[in-house]
Design a protein around this motif. Structure first.
Motif, PDB file in Angstrom:
ATOM      1  N   ARG A  48      28.847  -5.309  19.403  1.00  0.00           N
ATOM      2  CA  ARG A  48      30.088  -6.087  19.503  1.00  0.00           C
ATOM      3  C   ARG A  48      29.840  -7.397  20.255  1.00  0.00           C
ATOM      4  O   ARG A  48      30.241  -8.472  19.801  1.00  0.00           O
ATOM      5  N   THR A  49      29.174  -7.318  21.386  1.00  0.00           N
ATOM      6  CA  THR A  49      28.915  -8.511  22.199  1.00  0.00           C
ATOM      7  C   THR A  49      28.051  -9.518  21.449  1.00  0.00           C
ATOM      8  O   THR A  49      28.337 -10.719  21.462  1.00  0.00           O
ATOM      9  N   GLU A  50      27.002  -9.037  20.793  1.00  0.00           N
ATOM     10  CA  GLU A  50      26.109  -9.929  20.041  1.00  0.00           C
ATOM     11  C   GLU A  50      26.841 -10.633  18.911  1.00  0.00           C
ATOM     12  O   GLU A  50      26.721 -11.845  18.747  1.00  0.00           O
ATOM     13  N   VAL A  51      27.581  -9.871  18.120  1.00  0.00           N
ATOM     14  CA  VAL A  51      28.246 -10.436  16.945  1.00  0.00           C
ATOM     15  C   VAL A  51      29.339 -11.419  17.345  1.00  0.00           C
ATOM     16  O   VAL A  51      29.425 -12.518  16.789  1.00  0.00           O
ATOM     17  N   LEU A  52      30.160 -11.055  18.317  1.00  0.00           N
ATOM     18  CA  LEU A  52      31.233 -11.961  18.724  1.00  0.00           C
ATOM     19  C   LEU A  52      30.676 -13.243  19.342  1.00  0.00           C
ATOM     20  O   LEU A  52      31.200 -14.332  19.099  1.00  0.00           O
ATOM     21  N   GLY A  53      29.602 -13.145  20.098  1.00  0.00           N
ATOM     22  CA  GLY A  53      28.962 -14.340  20.644  1.00  0.00           C
ATOM     23  C   GLY A  53      28.369 -15.213  19.551  1.00  0.00           C
ATOM     24  O   GLY A  53      28.496 -16.439  19.571  1.00  0.00           O
ATOM     25  N   ALA A  54      27.733 -14.581  18.582  1.00  0.00           N
ATOM     26  CA  ALA A  54      27.131 -15.323  17.469  1.00  0.00           C
ATOM     27  C   ALA A  54      28.199 -15.992  16.613  1.00  0.00           C
ATOM     28  O   ALA A  54      28.000 -17.111  16.135  1.00  0.00           O
ATOM     29  N   LEU A  55      29.320 -15.322  16.415  1.00  0.00           N
ATOM     30  CA  LEU A  55      30.404 -15.900  15.613  1.00  0.00           C
ATOM     31  C   LEU A  55      30.840 -17.240  16.166  1.00  0.00           C
ATOM     32  O   LEU A  55      31.082 -18.184  15.407  1.00  0.00           O
ATOM     33  N   ASN A  56      30.951 -17.344  17.466  1.00  0.00           N
ATOM     34  CA  ASN A  56      31.354 -18.597  18.086  1.00  0.00           C
ATOM     35  C   ASN A  56      30.392 -19.724  17.701  1.00  0.00           C
ATOM     36  O   ASN A  56      30.821 -20.813  17.296  1.00  0.00           O
ATOM     37  N   ARG A  57      29.101 -19.465  17.810  1.00  0.00           N
ATOM     38  CA  ARG A  57      28.096 -20.490  17.484  1.00  0.00           C
ATOM     39  C   ARG A  57      28.085 -20.825  15.996  1.00  0.00           C
ATOM     40  O   ARG A  57      27.957 -21.988  15.607  1.00  0.00           O
ATOM     41  N   VAL A  58      28.217 -19.813  15.153  1.00  0.00           N
ATOM     42  CA  VAL A  58      28.139 -20.027  13.704  1.00  0.00           C
ATOM     43  C   VAL A  58      29.379 -20.765  13.194  1.00  0.00           C
ATOM     44  O   VAL A  58      29.266 -21.701  12.386  1.00  0.00           O
ATOM     45  N   VAL A  59      30.553 -20.381  13.661  1.00  0.00           N
ATOM     46  CA  VAL A  59      31.780 -21.078  13.244  1.00  0.00           C
ATOM     47  C   VAL A  59      31.743 -22.521  13.732  1.00  0.00           C
ATOM     48  O   VAL A  59      32.100 -23.449  13.004  1.00  0.00           O
ATOM     49  N   ASP A  60      31.280 -22.744  14.951  1.00  0.00           N
ATOM     50  CA  ASP A  60      31.167 -24.100  15.472  1.00  0.00           C
ATOM     51  C   ASP A  60      30.232 -24.944  14.603  1.00  0.00           C
ATOM     52  O   ASP A  60      30.538 -26.090  14.288  1.00  0.00           O
ATOM     53  N   ALA A  61      29.111 -24.366  14.184  1.00  0.00           N
ATOM     54  CA  ALA A  61      28.169 -25.094  13.313  1.00  0.00           C
ATOM     55  C   ALA A  61      28.822 -25.434  11.977  1.00  0.00           C
ATOM     56  O   ALA A  61      28.626 -26.534  11.446  1.00  0.00           O
ATOM     57  N   ALA A  62      29.596 -24.515  11.433  1.00  0.00           N
ATOM     58  CA  ALA A  62      30.277 -24.772  10.160  1.00  0.00           C
ATOM     59  C   ALA A  62      31.269 -25.925  10.304  1.00  0.00           C
ATOM     60  O   ALA A  62      31.326 -26.832   9.458  1.00  0.00           O
ATOM     61  N   LEU A  63      32.044 -25.900  11.367  1.00  0.00           N
ATOM     62  CA  LEU A  63      33.026 -26.969  11.582  1.00  0.00           C
ATOM     63  C   LEU A  63      32.344 -28.311  11.831  1.00  0.00           C
ATOM     64  O   LEU A  63      32.798 -29.346  11.324  1.00  0.00           O
ATOM     65  N   GLU A  64      31.253 -28.301  12.582  1.00  0.00           N
ATOM     66  CA  GLU A  64      30.492 -29.536  12.817  1.00  0.00           C
ATOM     67  C   GLU A  64      29.926 -30.098  11.516  1.00  0.00           C
ATOM     68  O   GLU A  64      29.763 -31.302  11.373  1.00  0.00           O
ATOM     69  N   ALA A  65      29.615 -29.224  10.563  1.00  0.00           N
ATOM     70  CA  ALA A  65      29.071 -29.654   9.269  1.00  0.00           C
ATOM     71  C   ALA A  65      30.169 -30.134   8.326  1.00  0.00           C
ATOM     72  O   ALA A  65      29.887 -30.566   7.216  1.00  0.00           O
ATOM     73  N   GLY A  66      31.440 -30.031   8.762  1.00  0.00           N
ATOM     74  CA  GLY A  66      32.538 -30.528   7.943  1.00  0.00           C
ATOM     75  C   GLY A  66      33.340 -29.473   7.213  1.00  0.00           C
ATOM     76  O   GLY A  66      34.140 -29.795   6.335  1.00  0.00           O
ATOM     77  N   ALA A  67      33.150 -28.222   7.563  1.00  0.00           N
ATOM     78  CA  ALA A  67      33.907 -27.156   6.893  1.00  0.00           C
ATOM     79  C   ALA A  67      35.403 -27.352   7.106  1.00  0.00           C
ATOM     80  O   ALA A  67      35.845 -27.713   8.191  1.00  0.00           O
ATOM     81  N   LYS A  68      36.155 -27.141   6.061  1.00  0.00           N
ATOM     82  CA  LYS A  68      37.616 -27.215   6.118  1.00  0.00           C
ATOM     83  C   LYS A  68      38.216 -25.826   6.272  1.00  0.00           C
ATOM     84  O   LYS A  68      39.361 -25.676   6.668  1.00  0.00           O
ATOM     85  N   SER A  69      37.424 -24.799   5.920  1.00  0.00           N
ATOM     86  CA  SER A  69      37.891 -23.422   5.984  1.00  0.00           C
ATOM     87  C   SER A  69      36.718 -22.510   6.326  1.00  0.00           C
ATOM     88  O   SER A  69      35.660 -22.600   5.716  1.00  0.00           O
ATOM     89  N   VAL A  70      36.927 -21.641   7.301  1.00  0.00           N
ATOM     90  CA  VAL A  70      35.957 -20.606   7.646  1.00  0.00           C
ATOM     91  C   VAL A  70      36.740 -19.301   7.726  1.00  0.00           C
ATOM     92  O   VAL A  70      37.605 -19.139   8.585  1.00  0.00           O
ATOM     93  N   GLU A  71      36.462 -18.404   6.800  1.00  0.00           N
ATOM     94  CA  GLU A  71      37.120 -17.100   6.811  1.00  0.00           C
ATOM     95  C   GLU A  71      36.170 -16.095   7.430  1.00  0.00           C
ATOM     96  O   GLU A  71      34.998 -16.043   7.086  1.00  0.00           O
ATOM     97  N   VAL A  72      36.695 -15.296   8.350  1.00  0.00           N
ATOM     98  CA  VAL A  72      35.880 -14.309   9.057  1.00  0.00           C
ATOM     99  C   VAL A  72      36.561 -12.950   8.946  1.00  0.00           C
ATOM    100  O   VAL A  72      37.754 -12.821   9.199  1.00  0.00           O
ATOM    101  N   LYS A  73      35.764 -11.963   8.564  1.00  0.00           N
ATOM    102  CA  LYS A  73      36.245 -10.573   8.514  1.00  0.00           C
ATOM    103  C   LYS A  73      35.316  -9.760   9.400  1.00  0.00           C
ATOM    104  O   LYS A  73      34.110  -9.710   9.171  1.00  0.00           O
ATOM    105  N   VAL A  74      35.868  -9.111  10.433  1.00  0.00           N
ATOM    106  CA  VAL A  74      35.085  -8.315  11.367  1.00  0.00           C
ATOM    107  C   VAL A  74      35.468  -6.851  11.197  1.00  0.00           C
ATOM    108  O   VAL A  74      36.656  -6.527  11.153  1.00  0.00           O
ATOM    109  N   GLU A  75      34.457  -6.009  11.070  1.00  0.00           N
ATOM    110  CA  GLU A  75      34.688  -4.572  10.917  1.00  0.00           C
ATOM    111  C   GLU A  75      33.851  -3.792  11.914  1.00  0.00           C
ATOM    112  O   GLU A  75      32.667  -4.070  12.080  1.00  0.00           O
ATOM    113  N   ALA A  76      34.476  -2.800  12.541  1.00  0.00           N
ATOM    114  CA  ALA A  76      33.748  -1.866  13.402  1.00  0.00           C
ATOM    115  C   ALA A  76      33.233  -0.749  12.514  1.00  0.00           C
ATOM    116  O   ALA A  76      33.931  -0.300  11.601  1.00  0.00           O
ATOM    117  N   GLU A  77      32.011  -0.322  12.766  1.00  0.00           N
ATOM    118  CA  GLU A  77      31.453   0.778  11.993  1.00  0.00           C
ATOM    119  C   GLU A  77      32.240   2.049  12.280  1.00  0.00           C
ATOM    120  O   GLU A  77      32.576   2.335  13.423  1.00  0.00           O
TER     121      GLU A  77
END
Length: 84
Positions: A48-77
């Motif tokens: 949980r900690t790894e994925v949520l931390g990584a999501l922040n960095r990955v979404v930020d990179a997408a927005l910096e690249a000009g993304a207009k939409s980032v859809e995220v679906k998170v599921e617990a096993e």
């Protein structure tokens, strides 16, 4: 599978427009948690900690690249023990 290697959370990301996907995949790859989910999606899997931390960095990179939409679906096993 040892408990330490158990995947507790997965996150699937879709980014629009597609021209931002390369930068998003690069950022996801740098996390060490990324797995391709298809041509238009990226999966992150880990604790949980790894994925949520990584999501922040990955979404930020997408927005910096000009993304207009980032859809995220998170599921617990389903079989994961309670984690915090």
């Amino acid at each position: 599978m040892p408990a330490s290697a158990r995947v507790e959370v997965t996150a699937e990301l879709s980014v629009r427009p597609d021209k931002c996907l390369a930068a998003t995949k690069r950022a996801a790859g740098e996390t060490g948690l990324a797995h391709e989910a298809g041509p238009d999606a990226i999966n992150l899997a880990g604790s949980r900690t790894e994925v949520l931390g990584a999501l922040n960095r990955v979404v930020d990179a997408a927005l910096e690249a000009g993304a207009k939409s980032v859809e995220v679906k998170v599921e617990a096993e389903a079989d994961a023990e309670r984690f915090g």
